[in-house]
Design a protein around this motif. Structure first.
Motif, PDB file in Angstrom:
ATOM      1  N   THR A   1      19.233 -13.641  -0.941  1.00 36.84           N
ATOM      2  CA  THR A   1      20.121 -13.210  -2.016  1.00 36.84           C
ATOM      3  C   THR A   1      20.207 -11.692  -2.075  1.00 36.84           C
ATOM      4  O   THR A   1      21.299 -11.114  -2.190  1.00 36.84           O
ATOM      5  CB  THR A   1      19.627 -13.766  -3.362  1.00 36.84           C
ATOM      6  OG1 THR A   1      19.650 -15.203  -3.314  1.00 36.84           O
ATOM      7  CG2 THR A   1      20.512 -13.296  -4.507  1.00 36.84           C
TER       8      THR A   1
ATOM      9  N   ASN B   1      23.713  -9.542  -0.852  1.00 34.43           N
ATOM     10  CA  ASN B   1      24.433  -8.885  -1.948  1.00 34.43           C
ATOM     11  C   ASN B   1      24.215  -7.383  -1.987  1.00 34.43           C
ATOM     12  O   ASN B   1      24.623  -6.722  -2.940  1.00 34.43           O
ATOM     13  CB  ASN B   1      24.024  -9.514  -3.278  1.00 34.43           C
ATOM     14  CG  ASN B   1      24.570 -10.924  -3.426  1.00 34.43           C
ATOM     15  OD1 ASN B   1      25.753 -11.117  -3.709  1.00 34.43           O
ATOM     16  ND2 ASN B   1      23.728 -11.922  -3.213  1.00 34.43           N
TER      17      ASN B   1
ATOM     18  N   PRO C   1      36.311 -11.908  -0.231  1.00 39.93           N
ATOM     19  CA  PRO C   1      36.892 -13.151   0.297  1.00 39.93           C
ATOM     20  C   PRO C   1      37.755 -12.950   1.538  1.00 39.93           C
ATOM     21  O   PRO C   1      37.856 -13.841   2.380  1.00 39.93           O
ATOM     22  CB  PRO C   1      37.726 -13.669  -0.887  1.00 39.93           C
ATOM     23  CG  PRO C   1      37.038 -13.123  -2.093  1.00 39.93           C
ATOM     24  CD  PRO C   1      36.558 -11.755  -1.682  1.00 39.93           C
TER      25      PRO C   1
ATOM     26  N   GLU D   1      29.357 -18.672   8.048  1.00 40.33           N
ATOM     27  CA  GLU D   1      30.014 -18.709   6.740  1.00 40.33           C
ATOM     28  C   GLU D   1      29.160 -19.461   5.718  1.00 40.33           C
ATOM     29  O   GLU D   1      29.037 -19.037   4.558  1.00 40.33           O
ATOM     30  CB  GLU D   1      31.396 -19.371   6.850  1.00 40.33           C
ATOM     31  CG  GLU D   1      32.433 -18.551   7.585  1.00 40.33           C
ATOM     32  CD  GLU D   1      32.329 -18.693   9.104  1.00 40.33           C
ATOM     33  OE1 GLU D   1      33.119 -18.042   9.802  1.00 40.33           O
ATOM     34  OE2 GLU D   1      31.459 -19.445   9.571  1.00 40.33           O
TER      35      GLU D   1
ATOM     36  N   ASN E   1      27.652 -17.907   2.286  1.00 42.37           N
ATOM     37  CA  ASN E   1      28.010 -18.478   0.986  1.00 42.37           C
ATOM     38  C   ASN E   1      26.810 -19.014   0.228  1.00 42.37           C
ATOM     39  O   ASN E   1      26.847 -19.143  -0.998  1.00 42.37           O
ATOM     40  CB  ASN E   1      29.048 -19.580   1.174  1.00 42.37           C
ATOM     41  CG  ASN E   1      30.406 -19.032   1.594  1.00 42.37           C
ATOM     42  OD1 ASN E   1      30.702 -17.863   1.344  1.00 42.37           O
ATOM     43  ND2 ASN E   1      31.211 -19.857   2.231  1.00 42.37           N
ATOM     44  N   GLN E   2      25.751 -19.331   0.947  1.00 43.36           N
ATOM     45  CA  GLN E   2      24.547 -19.815   0.273  1.00 43.36           C
ATOM     46  C   GLN E   2      23.915 -18.728  -0.597  1.00 43.36           C
ATOM     47  O   GLN E   2      23.314 -19.025  -1.636  1.00 43.36           O
ATOM     48  CB  GLN E   2      23.535 -20.315   1.307  1.00 43.36           C
ATOM     49  CG  GLN E   2      22.263 -20.895   0.694  1.00 43.36           C
ATOM     50  CD  GLN E   2      21.384 -21.580   1.721  1.00 43.36           C
ATOM     51  OE1 GLN E   2      21.856 -21.981   2.795  1.00 43.36           O
ATOM     52  NE2 GLN E   2      20.113 -21.735   1.415  1.00 43.36           N
TER      53      GLN E   2
ATOM     54  N   SER F   1      25.484 -15.139  -0.945  1.00 40.94           N
ATOM     55  CA  SER F   1      26.373 -14.085  -1.427  1.00 40.94           C
ATOM     56  C   SER F   1      27.106 -14.521  -2.693  1.00 40.94           C
ATOM     57  O   SER F   1      27.561 -15.666  -2.807  1.00 40.94           O
ATOM     58  CB  SER F   1      27.393 -13.723  -0.345  1.00 40.94           C
ATOM     59  OG  SER F   1      28.336 -12.806  -0.843  1.00 40.94           O
ATOM     60  N   SER F   2      27.253 -13.582  -3.624  1.00 44.49           N
ATOM     61  CA  SER F   2      28.031 -13.877  -4.829  1.00 44.49           C
ATOM     62  C   SER F   2      29.524 -13.908  -4.523  1.00 44.49           C
ATOM     63  O   SER F   2      30.305 -14.533  -5.237  1.00 44.49           O
ATOM     64  CB  SER F   2      27.729 -12.843  -5.922  1.00 44.49           C
ATOM     65  OG  SER F   2      28.022 -11.537  -5.459  1.00 44.49           O
ATOM     66  N   ASN F   3      29.939 -13.220  -3.441  1.00 39.09           N
ATOM     67  CA  ASN F   3      31.320 -13.278  -2.961  1.00 39.09           C
ATOM     68  C   ASN F   3      31.394 -14.262  -1.807  1.00 39.09           C
ATOM     69  O   ASN F   3      30.678 -14.111  -0.813  1.00 39.09           O
ATOM     70  CB  ASN F   3      31.792 -11.896  -2.494  1.00 39.09           C
ATOM     71  CG  ASN F   3      31.926 -10.912  -3.635  1.00 39.09           C
ATOM     72  OD1 ASN F   3      32.372 -11.264  -4.718  1.00 39.09           O
ATOM     73  ND2 ASN F   3      31.535  -9.665  -3.398  1.00 39.09           N
ATOM     74  N   LYS F   4      32.235 -15.271  -1.935  1.00 39.73           N
ATOM     75  CA  LYS F   4      32.309 -16.336  -0.942  1.00 39.73           C
ATOM     76  C   LYS F   4      33.367 -16.026   0.115  1.00 39.73           C
ATOM     77  O   LYS F   4      34.343 -15.309  -0.127  1.00 39.73           O
ATOM     78  CB  LYS F   4      32.630 -17.675  -1.617  1.00 39.73           C
ATOM     79  CG  LYS F   4      31.708 -18.020  -2.782  1.00 39.73           C
ATOM     80  CD  LYS F   4      30.227 -17.998  -2.380  1.00 39.73           C
ATOM     81  CE  LYS F   4      29.329 -18.302  -3.567  1.00 39.73           C
ATOM     82  NZ  LYS F   4      27.882 -18.176  -3.222  1.00 39.73           N
TER      83      LYS F   4
ATOM     84  N   ASN G   1      35.522 -17.842   3.770  1.00 42.38           N
ATOM     85  CA  ASN G   1      35.928 -19.102   4.384  1.00 42.38           C
ATOM     86  C   ASN G   1      36.285 -18.867   5.840  1.00 42.38           C
ATOM     87  O   ASN G   1      36.104 -17.765   6.361  1.00 42.38           O
ATOM     88  CB  ASN G   1      37.104 -19.729   3.612  1.00 42.38           C
ATOM     89  CG  ASN G   1      38.288 -18.782   3.522  1.00 42.38           C
ATOM     90  OD1 ASN G   1      38.752 -18.247   4.527  1.00 42.38           O
ATOM     91  ND2 ASN G   1      38.786 -18.558   2.294  1.00 42.38           N
TER      92      ASN G   1
ATOM     93  N   THR H   1      38.368 -15.839   6.670  1.00 38.40           N
ATOM     94  CA  THR H   1      37.887 -14.492   6.372  1.00 38.40           C
ATOM     95  C   THR H   1      37.635 -13.725   7.663  1.00 38.40           C
ATOM     96  O   THR H   1      37.004 -14.228   8.590  1.00 38.40           O
ATOM     97  CB  THR H   1      36.582 -14.551   5.556  1.00 38.40           C
ATOM     98  OG1 THR H   1      36.817 -15.247   4.330  1.00 38.40           O
ATOM     99  CG2 THR H   1      36.081 -13.149   5.239  1.00 38.40           C
TER     100      THR H   1
END
Length: 250
Positions: A184, A188, A197, A221, A225-226, A228-231, A233, A236
């Motif tokens: 985390t 971040n 995104p 990805e 996403n697990q 990051s607060s910003n996801k 796809n 991206t």
């Protein structure tokens, strides 16, 4: 009846005691934990100048690691925590040996060491009867044996672009929570992973160790996403940041 109950109770206590006695205890990482709390700040930067004054304490911890290699009776998490602490503690010792330096990479270039190409190839680690270098610890043991990509959030090569060095030792009972917390923090931190995104400028770790992140059908990805607060796809745009090898000193 009371005598039988007493005998049964004593028998159970004896069996439990024997189980604890027969199982070797993992290493106590208390010395390393204390040094980290004292000489590492919340950003994971190391006060090498201050720690240099307590180098004897660090060497005492390294000696403890050296004399107590993991056994098959240790749990997986005990072994992983041990080897992560080995990597990080010996990396700090390597820096202290050559301190002051601007980068750990100076050890393999400006400071001439015969027959050695990089600081990660120096056989300066003794565990039990075996000699290791930092590459052995990372690639031959942690990556090969445990198949756990999150170790990349925990191993700190003394560079600014590395994950933060925790202010505590890794501990078997809390290892997974510690690794998740490292993930985390790392994902971040915009200096190490700048993520939106539409555009993700990721750490070189996701390029260098791509096979680890995509093992067992998972994707880069999904790992991003697990934590990051910003996801992101599949659409991206992904690029990789330049790696800052400046020393992670305060």
């Amino acid at each position: 009846m009371k005598r039988q109950t007493l005998f049964l109770l004593l028998f159970v206590i004896g069996c439990v005691s024997a189980a604890f006695i027969s199982r070797p205890m993992a290493v106590d990482h208390g010395i390393w934990d204390r040094l980290l709390k004292k000489y590492v700040n919340e950003k994971g930067l190391v006060n090498y100048k201050g720690l240099k004054k307590e180098e004897g304490e660090l060497r005492k911890y390294l000696d403890l690691l050296s004399k107590n290699p993991p056994t098959a009776k240790w749990s997986k998490n005990e072994q992983m925590a041990y080897w992560i602490n080995v990597y990080n503690a010996y990396t700090v010792q390597l820096v202290l040996t050559h301190y002051p330096i601007k980068s750990i990479k100076d050890i393999g270039s400006k400071i001439q060491i015969p027959f050695v190409n990089t600081p990660w190839d120096i056989k300066f680690i003794t565990i039990g009867n075996d000699k290791y270098d930092l590459n052995n610890i990372e690639h031959d043991i942690l990556r090969k044996k445990f198949d756990e990509p999150r170790i990349h959030f925990a191993l700190v090569c003394a560079a600014r672009s590395c994950p933060r060095l925790r202010q505590e030792a890794y501990d078997a009972d809390r290892l997974i929570a510690q690794l998740d917390d490292q993930g985390t923090d790392f994902l971040n931190n915009p200096a190490k992973n700048a993520i939106t995104p539409g555009n993700a400028s990721l750490s070189k770790y996701f390029d260098w160790y791509k096979a680890d992140w995509t093992d067992r059908g998972k994707t880069v990805e999904a790992w991003v996403n697990q934590y990051s607060s910003n996801k992101i796809n599949k659409d991206t745009k992904i690029s990789y940041l330049d790696y800052n090898w400046d020393l992670n000193g305060q």
